[in-house]
Scaffold this motif. Structure first.
Motif, PDB file in Angstrom:
ATOM      1  N   TRP A  72     -14.945  24.489 -20.935  1.00  0.00           N
ATOM      2  CA  TRP A  72     -15.435  25.459 -20.173  1.00  0.00           C
ATOM      3  C   TRP A  72     -16.216  24.674 -19.200  1.00  0.00           C
ATOM      4  CZ3 TRP A  72     -20.371  26.822 -19.015  1.00  0.00           C
ATOM      5  CH2 TRP A  72     -20.485  27.918 -18.119  1.00  0.00           C
ATOM      6  N   ILE A  73     -17.151  23.979 -19.531  1.00  0.00           N
ATOM      7  CA  ILE A  73     -18.043  22.910 -18.682  1.00  0.00           C
ATOM      8  C   ILE A  73     -17.055  22.404 -17.724  1.00  0.00           C
ATOM      9  CG2 ILE A  73     -19.462  21.277 -18.366  1.00  0.00           C
ATOM     10  CD1 ILE A  73     -21.255  22.250 -20.748  1.00  0.00           C
ATOM     11  N   GLU A  74     -16.178  21.525 -18.509  1.00  0.00           N
ATOM     12  CA  GLU A  74     -15.357  20.673 -17.397  1.00  0.00           C
ATOM     13  C   GLU A  74     -14.577  21.537 -16.418  1.00  0.00           C
ATOM     14  OE1 GLU A  74     -12.728  18.203 -19.534  1.00  0.00           O
ATOM     15  OE2 GLU A  74     -11.430  17.649 -17.790  1.00  0.00           O
ATOM     16  N   SER A  75     -14.051  23.047 -16.745  1.00  0.00           N
ATOM     17  CA  SER A  75     -13.496  23.620 -15.447  1.00  0.00           C
ATOM     18  C   SER A  75     -14.444  24.347 -14.775  1.00  0.00           C
ATOM     19  CB  SER A  75     -12.592  24.744 -16.302  1.00  0.00           C
ATOM     20  OG  SER A  75     -13.384  25.529 -17.069  1.00  0.00           O
ATOM     21  N   LEU A  86     -17.377  22.636 -13.623  1.00  0.00           N
ATOM     22  CA  LEU A  86     -18.264  21.946 -13.042  1.00  0.00           C
ATOM     23  C   LEU A  86     -17.831  21.846 -11.242  1.00  0.00           C
ATOM     24  CD1 LEU A  86     -18.716  18.694 -14.903  1.00  0.00           C
ATOM     25  CD2 LEU A  86     -20.659  20.270 -14.181  1.00  0.00           C
ATOM     26  N   GLN A  87     -16.773  21.687 -11.035  1.00  0.00           N
ATOM     27  CA  GLN A  87     -16.600  21.653  -9.667  1.00  0.00           C
ATOM     28  C   GLN A  87     -16.787  22.852  -8.803  1.00  0.00           C
ATOM     29  OE1 GLN A  87     -15.121  18.704  -8.013  1.00  0.00           O
ATOM     30  NE2 GLN A  87     -16.014  20.057  -6.080  1.00  0.00           N
ATOM     31  N   ALA A  88     -16.537  24.097  -9.387  1.00  0.00           N
ATOM     32  CA  ALA A  88     -16.933  25.399  -8.740  1.00  0.00           C
ATOM     33  C   ALA A  88     -18.571  25.513  -8.605  1.00  0.00           C
ATOM     34  CB  ALA A  88     -16.464  26.397  -9.639  1.00  0.00           C
ATOM     35  N   ALA A  89     -19.169  24.959  -9.886  1.00  0.00           N
ATOM     36  CA  ALA A  89     -20.555  25.092  -9.874  1.00  0.00           C
ATOM     37  C   ALA A  89     -21.194  24.177  -8.518  1.00  0.00           C
ATOM     38  CB  ALA A  89     -21.190  24.490 -10.995  1.00  0.00           C
ATOM     39  N   PHE A  90     -20.636  22.918  -8.277  1.00  0.00           N
ATOM     40  CA  PHE A  90     -21.082  22.283  -7.254  1.00  0.00           C
ATOM     41  C   PHE A  90     -20.856  23.090  -5.917  1.00  0.00           C
ATOM     42  CE2 PHE A  90     -20.625  18.677  -4.491  1.00  0.00           C
ATOM     43  CZ  PHE A  90     -22.006  17.979  -4.751  1.00  0.00           C
ATOM     44  N   ASP A  91     -19.651  23.451  -5.863  1.00  0.00           N
ATOM     45  CA  ASP A  91     -19.306  24.198  -4.569  1.00  0.00           C
ATOM     46  C   ASP A  91     -20.125  25.285  -4.423  1.00  0.00           C
ATOM     47  OD1 ASP A  91     -17.497  22.068  -4.357  1.00  0.00           O
ATOM     48  OD2 ASP A  91     -15.710  23.318  -4.992  1.00  0.00           O
ATOM     49  N   ARG A  92     -20.512  25.977  -5.586  1.00  0.00           N
ATOM     50  CA  ARG A  92     -21.266  27.380  -5.218  1.00  0.00           C
ATOM     51  C   ARG A  92     -22.926  27.078  -5.197  1.00  0.00           C
ATOM     52  NH1 ARG A  92     -18.113  29.599  -9.980  1.00  0.00           N
ATOM     53  NH2 ARG A  92     -19.719  28.885 -11.144  1.00  0.00           N
ATOM     54  N   PHE A 129     -23.970  18.776 -19.839  1.00  0.00           N
ATOM     55  CA  PHE A 129     -22.962  18.650 -18.798  1.00  0.00           C
ATOM     56  C   PHE A 129     -22.795  17.187 -18.068  1.00  0.00           C
ATOM     57  CE2 PHE A 129     -26.450  19.990 -16.358  1.00  0.00           C
ATOM     58  CZ  PHE A 129     -26.392  19.381 -14.943  1.00  0.00           C
ATOM     59  N   ILE A 130     -23.850  16.347 -17.992  1.00  0.00           N
ATOM     60  CA  ILE A 130     -23.738  15.062 -17.493  1.00  0.00           C
ATOM     61  C   ILE A 130     -22.745  14.292 -18.130  1.00  0.00           C
ATOM     62  CG2 ILE A 130     -24.689  12.740 -17.058  1.00  0.00           C
ATOM     63  CD1 ILE A 130     -27.109  14.637 -15.796  1.00  0.00           C
ATOM     64  N   PRO A 131     -22.462  14.360 -19.680  1.00  0.00           N
ATOM     65  CA  PRO A 131     -21.562  13.260 -20.104  1.00  0.00           C
ATOM     66  C   PRO A 131     -20.021  13.692 -19.769  1.00  0.00           C
ATOM     67  CG  PRO A 131     -23.023  13.932 -21.665  1.00  0.00           C
ATOM     68  CD  PRO A 131     -23.648  14.570 -20.392  1.00  0.00           C
ATOM     69  N   ILE A 132     -20.140  15.123 -19.541  1.00  0.00           N
ATOM     70  CA  ILE A 132     -18.785  15.516 -18.997  1.00  0.00           C
ATOM     71  C   ILE A 132     -18.416  15.060 -17.703  1.00  0.00           C
ATOM     72  CG2 ILE A 132     -17.228  17.618 -18.994  1.00  0.00           C
ATOM     73  CD1 ILE A 132     -18.771  18.668 -21.169  1.00  0.00           C
ATOM     74  N   MET A 134     -16.684  13.595 -11.934  1.00  0.00           N
ATOM     75  CA  MET A 134     -17.614  14.424 -10.953  1.00  0.00           C
ATOM     76  C   MET A 134     -18.796  13.776 -10.938  1.00  0.00           C
ATOM     77  SD  MET A 134     -17.227  17.292  -9.579  1.00  0.00           S
ATOM     78  CE  MET A 134     -18.553  18.403  -9.667  1.00  0.00           C
ATOM     79  N   ILE A 135     -19.384  12.939 -11.712  1.00  0.00           N
ATOM     80  CA  ILE A 135     -20.742  12.362 -11.624  1.00  0.00           C
ATOM     81  C   ILE A 135     -20.924  11.715 -10.181  1.00  0.00           C
ATOM     82  CG2 ILE A 135     -20.280  10.060 -12.592  1.00  0.00           C
ATOM     83  CD1 ILE A 135     -23.577  12.464 -13.215  1.00  0.00           C
ATOM     84  N   THR A 136     -20.003  11.152  -9.590  1.00  0.00           N
ATOM     85  CA  THR A 136     -20.123  10.425  -8.393  1.00  0.00           C
ATOM     86  C   THR A 136     -20.663  11.441  -7.448  1.00  0.00           C
ATOM     87  OG1 THR A 136     -18.325   9.354  -9.253  1.00  0.00           O
ATOM     88  CG2 THR A 136     -18.949   8.776  -6.908  1.00  0.00           C
ATOM     89  N   GLN A 137     -20.052  12.684  -7.278  1.00  0.00           N
ATOM     90  CA  GLN A 137     -20.304  13.566  -6.354  1.00  0.00           C
ATOM     91  C   GLN A 137     -21.415  14.306  -6.648  1.00  0.00           C
ATOM     92  OE1 GLN A 137     -17.025  16.192  -6.621  1.00  0.00           O
ATOM     93  NE2 GLN A 137     -17.368  17.211  -4.617  1.00  0.00           N
TER      94      GLN A 137
END
Ligand code: C2E
Ligand code: CA
Ligand code: CA
Length: 508
Positions: free
Chosen positions: A256-259, A261-267, A307-310, A316-319
């Motif tokens: 769930w976290i993996e899916s 993360l990107q949306a959370a970053f965008d939001r 969430f950081i290890p994932i 995604m950590i780069t972004q």
């Protein structure tokens, strides 16, 4: 067909058939001429016909043999290619699956448990990116060789992914219990690897599933040993775990976290909280550590440890890391001029090829004074490739940044490397501070680390200080910079600039 037979290529086989046909035609022609010239008048026509037919049959048989041998070799070659890993010579993932299947059938009939041990080199992909593919291949080869030498004779080993290996081993194999065996294996495999260009350290995670208890189907067993592996990885460096059913739920959460993360970053759901660092000798706040927070609209605050290890695994950590650095640089302008802001750098970011250039670009873009920026880099991140780490640290300090070695004391490192590294602070891991209350030896360890930092000409800082007693002991040990709930919890920066410093609690 994706594979071709390198021994008897298609052209080779066509040439053989053509040569045989031509040969039989020539023999037939010669025989006819010889016959019509009267050379075989003394033989009955039936015999001449029979000899000619035999020659033709021989030629046809040779063609057929060449053709079918070629087909057989192709099949064998394709089989070999798919069942063996070219780099290490070990059985491939496919072959390993079939070995797990056989072991499952056997354990069902004998009732003797067998363990499937899944071994993975942590962050292999980023190591590969950082050291280049040729060195990455060499690392895999020497790793596989050491693995071969570290297991009891007859243990099945396979390479199942780029930096991932599987073992099938019976309990008490070679008279050693499985837990002791895995501890020994980890010890042996975690020692640095001498590559042609440098000495490479790796961290490993190991997951174990048990046959027949955890299943009999190879895919299921591998999924379960891998779940245990992920679990071991999430709970710290260099660990191992045995599969149990609860891990399935953890896996769902991770997915769930993996899916998300990107949306959370965008939001824009990430924010930074700041925790003060005090200097006990002057009674002042000297800096703030930026700590990442994810505020999910439905699930609330998700701690960074979850969430950081994932984010590190998915890249995604780069972004996220670039965002943290940029935001912290911008926020530093709202802090008193003599305070620095400390930013945590993940091992994945630190080992990225253009890490230094990225940091320089963010400093230039935000107009930050480099001396107001501190980077917290873990000891284990620095140990991955020491020579490269030493060069990067030199560049960072030359830019005027401050570097703190984070979580100091938790890695397995050899202290001699510290001399080669440019840094300014040793941040004593909070596990030592927490044990100071109950364990007298820990006090001695903390004093030793403070002494070590003095000898190296750097500062020691203690994190996770929760009680006055700990603060007093730290002061006595000579550690003057402290951070922890006793002094202040991480909190968002107030909207206006911080001008008043909170009063420091007295330490007796
Ligand atoms: P860390 O770098 O060791 O950060 C210190 C952690 O200890 C923080 O947890 C902090 O809130 C917590 N802490 C501070 N004082 C006390 C105390 O007195 N007692 C106790 N029990 N804990 C205390 P947090 O914020 O949950 O962060 C956990 C870890 O997540 C950090 O450990 C760091 O490794 C990572 N992290 C946090 N923010 C970032 C980030 O922006 N980038 C990267 N790469 N990692 C981050
Ligand atoms: Ca930190
Ligand atoms: Ca820490």
């Amino acid at each position: 067909m994706p594979y071709s037979n390198p021994i008897r290529t298609r052209t080779f086989r066509l040439l053989t058939i053509a040569a045989c046909t031509l040969g039989s035609f020539a023999i037939g022609l010669a025989a006819t001429r010889f016959g019509s010239a009267g050379g075989v008048e003394f033989l009955p026509a039936a015999i001449v016909g029979l000899v000619m037919a035999s020659f033709c049959a021989l030629a046809a048989a040779s063609s057929a043999t060449s053709f079918f041998a070629g087909v057989d070799e192709s099949v064998r070659y394709v089989h070999f290619e798919t069942m063996h890993d070219k780099l290490t010579g070990l059985p491939s993932r496919k072959a390993t699956m079939s070995k797990i299947g056989s072991a499952a059938r056997e354990t069902r009939s004998t009732g003797k448990p067998v363990f499937l041990v899944d071994i993975d080199i942590d962050r292999f992909k980023s190591i590969n990116d950082a050291i280049g593919y040729a060195n990455g291949d060499e690392l895999v080869r020497v790793f596989a060789e050491r693995l071969r030498q570290s297991v009891p004779h007859g243990t099945e080993i396979g390479r199942i992914a780029a930096g991932e290996f599987a073992l099938l081993i019976e309990d008490n194999n070679g008279g050693e219990r499985i837990d002791l065996f895995v501890d020994r294996l980890l010890d042996s495999l975690a020692k640095p690897y001498r590559l042609q260009t440098h000495l490479q350290s790796v961290n490993l995670s190991i997951g174990i599933a048990s046959l027949p208890k955890d299943g009999l189907k190879p895919e299921l067993l591998l999924r379960r040993s891998n779940l245990a592996l992920q679990h071991a990885r999430a709970s710290g460096i260099g660990g191992w775990a045995v599969y149990h059913a609860e891990m399935g739920k953890v896996a769902d959460y991770r997915q769930w976290i993996e899916s998300e993360l990107q949306a959370a970053f965008d939001r824009r759901e990430f924010t930074l909280h700041y925790q003060p660092q005090h200097d006990l000798s002057t009674g002042r706040i000297v800096g703030y550590e930026a700590l990442l927070r994810w505020n999910h609209p439905l699930r609330g605050m998700i701690p960074p440890d979850e969430f950081i290890p994932i984010a590190e695994e998915t890249g995604m950590i780069t972004q996220i890391g670039a965002w943290v650095l940029r935001q912290a640089c911008l926020d530093s302008k709202r802090l008193p001029d003599d305070c620095f802001v400390a930013v945590n750098i993940s091992a994945v970011e630190f080992t990225k090829r253009d890490f230094v250039a990225d940091v320089a670009a963010i400093i230039a873009e935000t107009g930050t004074t480099p001396s107001r920026l501190e980077l917290e880099i873990t000891e284990t991140a620095m140990m991955q490739d020491r020579e490269r780490a030493a060069a990067i640290l030199k560049e960072l300090t030359a830019m005027g940044l401050t570097v703190a070695v984070d979580d100091f004391g938790t890695g397995y490192s050899n202290l001699s490397y510290l001399i080669d590294f440019s840094f300014h602070k040793l941040k004593i891991d909070q596990s030592f501070i927490q044990r100071m209350n109950s364990d007298g030896n820990t006090g001695a360890i903390v004093s030793t680390i403070v002494g070590l930092s003095r000898a190296l000409g750097v500062h020691a800082i203690a994190e996770g200080v929760e009680t006055e007693h700990q603060a007093t002991m730290l002061k006595a040990a000579g550690c003057n910079i402290v951070q922890g709930y006793y002094y202040g919890r991480p909190a968002p920066l107030p909207a206006e600039q911080i001008t008043e410093r909170p009063r420091l609690r007295a330490v007796s």
